[in-house]
Design an enzyme around this catalytic site. Structure first.
Site, PDB file in Angstrom:
ATOM      1  N   CYS A 151       0.861  -1.189   0.000  1.00 42.15           N
ATOM      2  CA  CYS A 151       0.000   0.000   0.000  1.00 42.15           C
ATOM      3  C   CYS A 151       0.895   1.236   0.000  1.00 42.15           C
ATOM      4  CB  CYS A 151      -0.986  -0.056   1.177  1.00 42.15           C
ATOM      5  SG  CYS A 151      -0.848   1.186   2.456  1.00 42.15           S
ATOM      6  N   CYS A 211       1.532   3.224   3.133  1.00 37.65           N
ATOM      7  CA  CYS A 211       2.277   2.349   4.062  1.00 37.65           C
ATOM      8  C   CYS A 211       3.752   2.336   3.695  1.00 37.65           C
ATOM      9  CB  CYS A 211       1.764   0.911   4.014  1.00 37.65           C
ATOM     10  SG  CYS A 211      -0.007   0.756   4.308  1.00 37.65           S
TER      11      CYS A 211
END
Ligand SMILES: [Zn+2]
Ligand SMILES: [Zn+2]
Length: 425
Positions: free
Chosen positions: A62, A65
């Site tokens: 992600c 992230c």
């Protein structure tokens, strides 16, 4: 129960990724990835020293992230004795995500030393914001070893070179055969050669070419006498590494003779000027040779940063995501930095750090020592070796994220004056 991604792209950049319950995972043994070496259970069993803890729940694919990863790594290193920093991949460990009640990633949970949850945040959370939040929560993590990097506030040895043998621009030794001199109102400025003159010229705010050029003299290659730069003939060659070399001649016929001995193009001043100013730093606009620069890609095009720190500044000036290829100041090894929304998206190698060359200004404040004193390094060890060879250098080690952040906070007005004489901060 497995946690599944349902939304990614629309909110991926600075937002968070939503998670929802789904089918059981194919592999049953949960492992953590990235920064978290231990599963939560092992962590609980192993932890004896009680420290506040920052837990980041995310996933390796992600985007926000991924942007958290270098920040967590820095916090982990810099505050090792002040807080625990843990990352858990909830795509690989869906049960853990459920255990923590995580619905969006990344989610950061702040715990006090007693293990009590104090705060949680969803989405990308910058380093300074995280540090600020701890403060706001009343948890003292100051001190740490955040300043553990190399700091050199006093030179190891004084620079004893006579001033007229030091290039005003690059601080390099001045070769008597290529020396250039710019007449000032009070004093003259000595430069190592015509190239540093063009860097000088492009560092003058609102420079008028004719006026500035009229003040510069160059050294005649054969006689060693100073001649007006605009009247000389230049032999523009390349050294074995492909970097331009410039020899100046008062007499054109002698330049032609020299050309037979050492190949190159004969140029008059105006042509030399346009060649020298053809490539500019995409951040500070200074003249630069690509051989000396960092390559910066943005969109489908590319440019150059005249130094490592200027290369980060391209993201700020263009307000675009960039990809920088810099080289280790000591070894020349490739360091690749990608940015996303003004933050570091990836850093290769992850251990890479920056040197912020600084000097004290007359008011006693630490300011940038200029583009020629900056650098990126694969490791602190490389930086230390590089500094060992530069005993007069002063400054401090910073993270590459900080180098970028310093540029991102500049206003458009400050960027317009970046690296200009009297403006470089
Ligand atoms: Zn120079
Ligand atoms: Zn620059």
């Amino acid at each position: 129960m497995k946690i599944l991604i349902v939304a990614a792209l629309a909110v991926a950049v600075v937002g968070a990724v939503a998670l929802k319950k789904g089918k059981a995972p194919a592999q049953s043994n949960a492992t953590t990835a990235g920064l978290g070496e231990d599963s939560p259970a092992m962590e609980m069993a192993a932890s004896t020293v009680k420290l506040p803890k920052l837990l980041d729940l995310g996933a390796d694919k992600c985007i926000p992230c991924k942007m958290m990863a270098p920040i967590l790594e820095e916090l982990k290193q810099e505050y090792a004795d002040k807080m625990d920093v843990e990352f858990i991949d909830v795509w690989q460990n869906p049960d853990v995500g459920k255990l923590y009640g995580v619905e969006m990633i990344p989610t950061q949970i702040f715990y006090d030393a007693g293990g009590q949850e104090l705060f949680r945040h969803t989405g990308f959370f910058g380093k300074e914001d995280i540090l600020g939040k701890w403060k706001e929560l009343g948890v003292d993590i100051s001190g740490g070893n955040a300043s553990a990097g190399i700091v050199r506030e006093k030179p190891l040895t004084a620079d004893t070179r006579p001033r007229d043998q030091v290039c005003f621009m690059c601080d390099g030794d001045v070769n008597a055969k290529t020396r250039a001199v710019v007449k000032g109102q009070i004093e003259q400025r000595v430069l190592c050669g015509p190239h540093c003159y063009f860097i000088y010229y492009s560092s003058v705010v609102g420079a008028d070419a004719e006026t500035v050029d009229a003040k510069v003299s160059v050294t005649d290659w054969t006689t060693g006498n100073l001649v007006a730069a605009t009247a000389a003939t230049y032999l523009y060659g390349l050294d074995p590494k492909g970097r331009p070399t410039i020899k100046a001649f008062a007499a054109q016929e002698i330049a032609t003779k020299e050309q037979q001995a050492s190949p190159g193009n004969l140029l008059i001043w105006d042509l030399l000027r346009s060649k020298e100013l053809a490539t500019r730093c995409a951040f500070c606009d200074r003249a630069v040779y690509p051989e000396d620069a960092c390559a910066v890609k943005f969109g489908t095009t590319h440019g150059y940063g005249c130094c490592t720190h200027c290369s980060m500044g391209v993201a700020a000036r263009l307000k675009q995501d960039i990809e920088v290829e810099a080289t280790d100041g000591l070894t020349g090894e490739l360091i690749r930095v990608k940015t996303l929304d003004g933050q570091i998206a990836s850093l290769e190698p992850a251990t890479a750090i920056a040197w912020f060359g600084q000097k004290k200004n007359p008011e006693g404040k630490w300011v940038s020592a200029g583009c020629f004193k900056q650098g990126f390094f694969m490791s602190e060890a490389n930086l230390q070796k590089w500094l060992d060879g530069r005993p007069t250098m002063t400054g401090r080690q910073i993270s590459i994220a900080r180098a970028l952040a310093d540029k991102m906070k500049l206003s458009p007005e400050q960027i317009a004056k970046a690296c200009k004489f009297g403006e470089c901060k």
